[in-house]
Design an enzyme around this catalytic site. Structure first.
Site, PDB file in Angstrom:
ATOM      1  N   HIS A  67      62.561  80.681  36.114  1.00  0.00           N
ATOM      2  CA  HIS A  67      61.236  80.279  35.665  1.00  0.00           C
ATOM      3  C   HIS A  67      60.205  80.363  36.781  1.00  0.00           C
ATOM      4  O   HIS A  67      59.069  80.780  36.565  1.00  0.00           O
ATOM      5  CB  HIS A  67      61.246  78.860  35.093  1.00  0.00           C
ATOM      6  CG  HIS A  67      59.920  78.459  34.519  1.00  0.00           C
ATOM      7  ND1 HIS A  67      59.117  77.493  35.089  1.00  0.00           N
ATOM      8  CD2 HIS A  67      59.226  78.927  33.466  1.00  0.00           C
ATOM      9  CE1 HIS A  67      57.994  77.376  34.396  1.00  0.00           C
ATOM     10  NE2 HIS A  67      58.029  78.231  33.399  1.00  0.00           N
ATOM     11  N   ASP A  71      61.830  87.907  27.181  1.00  0.00           N
ATOM     12  CA  ASP A  71      62.385  86.550  27.205  1.00  0.00           C
ATOM     13  C   ASP A  71      62.140  85.764  25.922  1.00  0.00           C
ATOM     14  O   ASP A  71      62.736  84.711  25.724  1.00  0.00           O
ATOM     15  CB  ASP A  71      61.916  85.776  28.442  1.00  0.00           C
ATOM     16  CG  ASP A  71      60.425  85.482  28.470  1.00  0.00           C
ATOM     17  OD1 ASP A  71      59.668  86.080  27.690  1.00  0.00           O
ATOM     18  OD2 ASP A  71      60.008  84.657  29.314  1.00  0.00           O
ATOM     19  N   HIS A  72      61.316  86.262  25.046  1.00  0.00           N
ATOM     20  CA  HIS A  72      61.152  85.745  23.678  1.00  0.00           C
ATOM     21  C   HIS A  72      60.048  86.538  23.015  1.00  0.00           C
ATOM     22  O   HIS A  72      59.400  87.390  23.639  1.00  0.00           O
ATOM     23  CB  HIS A  72      60.823  84.247  23.633  1.00  0.00           C
ATOM     24  CG  HIS A  72      59.813  83.818  24.636  1.00  0.00           C
ATOM     25  ND1 HIS A  72      58.495  84.201  24.571  1.00  0.00           N
ATOM     26  CD2 HIS A  72      59.926  83.070  25.758  1.00  0.00           C
ATOM     27  CE1 HIS A  72      57.837  83.696  25.597  1.00  0.00           C
ATOM     28  NE2 HIS A  72      58.690  83.019  26.343  1.00  0.00           N
ATOM     29  N   ASP A  88      57.914  89.320  30.366  1.00  0.00           N
ATOM     30  CA  ASP A  88      57.539  88.013  29.826  1.00  0.00           C
ATOM     31  C   ASP A  88      56.743  88.146  28.526  1.00  0.00           C
ATOM     32  O   ASP A  88      55.760  88.882  28.454  1.00  0.00           O
ATOM     33  CB  ASP A  88      56.693  87.278  30.874  1.00  0.00           C
ATOM     34  CG  ASP A  88      56.898  85.781  30.846  1.00  0.00           C
ATOM     35  OD1 ASP A  88      57.053  85.224  29.752  1.00  0.00           O
ATOM     36  OD2 ASP A  88      56.916  85.166  31.918  1.00  0.00           O
ATOM     37  N   ASP A  89      57.180  87.398  27.498  1.00  0.00           N
ATOM     38  CA  ASP A  89      56.474  87.325  26.206  1.00  0.00           C
ATOM     39  C   ASP A  89      56.417  88.671  25.481  1.00  0.00           C
ATOM     40  O   ASP A  89      55.486  88.920  24.698  1.00  0.00           O
ATOM     41  CB  ASP A  89      55.041  86.807  26.395  1.00  0.00           C
ATOM     42  CG  ASP A  89      54.988  85.299  26.670  1.00  0.00           C
ATOM     43  OD1 ASP A  89      56.026  84.717  27.016  1.00  0.00           O
ATOM     44  OD2 ASP A  89      53.901  84.712  26.548  1.00  0.00           O
ATOM     45  N   CYS A  99      59.798  80.125  28.097  1.00  0.00           N
ATOM     46  CA  CYS A  99      60.222  80.979  29.219  1.00  0.00           C
ATOM     47  C   CYS A  99      61.428  80.452  29.981  1.00  0.00           C
ATOM     48  O   CYS A  99      62.461  81.113  30.089  1.00  0.00           O
ATOM     49  CB  CYS A  99      59.055  81.192  30.173  1.00  0.00           C
ATOM     50  SG  CYS A  99      57.618  82.012  29.437  1.00  0.00           S
TER      51      CYS A  99
END
Length: 498
Positions: free
Chosen positions: A136, A342-343, A38-39, A77
């Site tokens: 999510h 995810d980004h 994540d992130d 997300c």
């Protein structure tokens, strides 16, 4: 030829065919281990960062295919995960929200078209296990940050044979996601918390450590199964709060960590293209608040970046534990490994602390795919790729047919040959009332809003940090790129979708 010789050769030929057939029958389909972090920016050693400590993720990259310019479709997300799981570009406003998967799948009966690539693998003989944050919701259940998961509906009801999570001392998934080492969490503390923590705990003192333990335990069970498996392991860190065991903070001398190379507002834009770091500012006990009207102090910015790096190193160490177990169990030689962020995340870039923009920093993330037996390679920035490309890629590698349309394009030619003559160098992303298109040389943004300018153009050959919008200086180039941008216009911002 005598009859006896003919009969003898016939037996040899039949034996050869039977032997070949046995080999084909004995060849087990690839297992797949999908690691979602994540992130995670492309802040890894194999992506050129020589300060951050990520030996385990680097090892996967050094043995696999590294996509230098991989882009997510939405910089938040839930929506980003919706795109990668479905292989589809967002086509309405619901697809830009964290609730995208819930709205698309949770209350929908099982249809002919699979809800996700996990579902499609499950339909085709794979045993599917999810651990942590793949969609999510953490446990794969739909409930609010301050609600109980008891009785909650499944977010992806047809995808998983097992959806697992060990909430430990935090009690449930969302408490764990925003958790601190003492078992408290952001919502329980009414946001009176810091955006970072160096916990005097072991790896299992934070939730991701428990997820890694669970993955190792489950791999030992899966090793004995006849059918191939898909395991999704979703690690929380480095998502806010930037928490990790202190030993990962101790890997760094803070003064060695660089500040953002692009801390100013880009020239020739409207501030509505950026965002006010609202998620970051929810952590009320942070020493400073972020905003577009000022930069954080160098001291605090460096401290936050130190916290982010420590959280990345923590996730890296956990990935290493899982990879070691894969080797011990003899599974590595037949398991595809996918590492996906995810980004991205603005670490003070353009004065933003967070995601939620359609600039390069929020959209670019790591994508590494390691296929057993295939040579390591690096796909250069000349060929941008997208998260939606993973669905057809996995299906091709797993030899699972698809008789339905996907927006993504298989990456297998790039993985096998390093090139794909049939691939156009374009990647599309969406947010902030805008479409963002990345080519091999440029990023163009088209905004559907009242504020001007509505067109932004960045020259990545001369301005890779996107510090100056040159759209007004290059009207002919803008016209050419607008034609290409139409290929990514899914009707998302038409009146009926507003």
């Amino acid at each position: 030829m005598t009859p006896k010789l003919s009969l003898f050769l016939c037996f040899i030929f039949i034996g050869f065919l039977q032997s070949c057939g046995t080999e084909v029958q004995e060849k087990k389909p690839y297992n797949i281990l999908f690691i979602a972090i994540d992130d995670l920016r492309p802040e890894l050693g194999v992506y050129g960062n020589d300060i951050i400590k990520t030996p385990n993720l680097d090892a996967i990259g050094q043995a696999g295919t590294i996509f230098e310019n991989h882009y997510v479709q939405v910089p938040t997300c839930g929506a980003s995960r919706c795109s990668i799981l479905t292989g589809m570009l967002p086509s309405n406003r619901e697809h830009l929200k964290n609730s995208a998967i819930e709205k698309m799948m949770a209350d929908v009966p099982e249809g002919e078209r699979p809800e996700s690539f996990v579902h499609h693998l499950k339909r085709n003989g794979y045993y599917t296990v999810g651990i942590g944050k793949i969609s999510h919701s953490i446990e794969g259940l739909v409930y609010g940050y301050e609600e109980s998961p008891v009785g909650a509906k499944a977010e992806m009801p047809f995808s998983w044979d097992e959806m697992l999570f060990d909430a430990g001392k935090w009690g449930n998934g969302w408490n764990a996601f925003f958790g601190y080492a003492d078992g408290s969490n952001r919502q329980g503390k009414k946001k009176q918390v810091k955006p970072y923590e160096a916990g005097e705990v072991s790896d299992e003192g934070y939730p991701d450590g428990l997820s890694a333990q669970l993955a190792i335990k489950k791999l030992r069970e899966l090793a004995d199964k006849e059918e191939p498996f898909f395991m999704g392991l979703g690690l929380f860190k480095p998502h806010l709060p930037f928490t990790s065991p202190k030993k990962y903070w101790d890997l760094y001398d803070r003064e060695d960590i660089p500040l953002s190379p692009s801390p100013d507002i880009p020239e020739n834009i409207d501030l509505s293209s950026l965002q006010e770091s609202g998620e970051f500012n929810q952590y009320a006990l942070g020493e400073e608040k972020a905003g577009l009207d000022h930069q954080l102090s160098d001291e605090y910015a460096r401290k936050l970046k130190h916290a982010y790096y420590a959280a990345v190193s923590y996730s890296d160490a956990l990935v290493g534990k899982v990879m070691d177990e894969l080797e011990v169990l003899g599974l590595a030689e037949n398991t595809i490994i996918v590492v996906w962020g995810d980004h991205g995340w603005h670490l003070g870039d353009q004065r933003v602390w967070g995601k939620h923009t359609i600039f390069e920093t929020a959209l670019r993330s790591p994508l590494i795919i390691k296929v057993p037996g295939l040579a390591a390679r690096r796909i250069s920035s000349d060929m941008p790729v997208s998260s939606i490309d993973l669905y057809p890629t996995l299906m091709e590698l797993a030899e699972v047919p698809t008789n339905f349309t996907l927006d993504g394009q298989s990456l297998v030619p790039l993985i096998k040959d390093g090139k794909d003559e049939n691939r156009e160098a374009l990647a599309f992303s969406y947010f902030k009332n805008g479409i963002s298109m990345r080519t091999d040389k440029y990023r163009m943004m088209k905004y559907f809003r009242e504020e001007t300018p509505t067109i932004e153009l960045y020259d990545h050959l001369n301005d890779p940090l996107e510090t100056k919008n040159i759209a007004n200086e290059q009207p002919e180039l803008v016209e050419q790129l607008l034609v290409q941008l139409e290929k990514g216009d899914t009707g998302l911002y038409t009146d009926e979708n507003n």
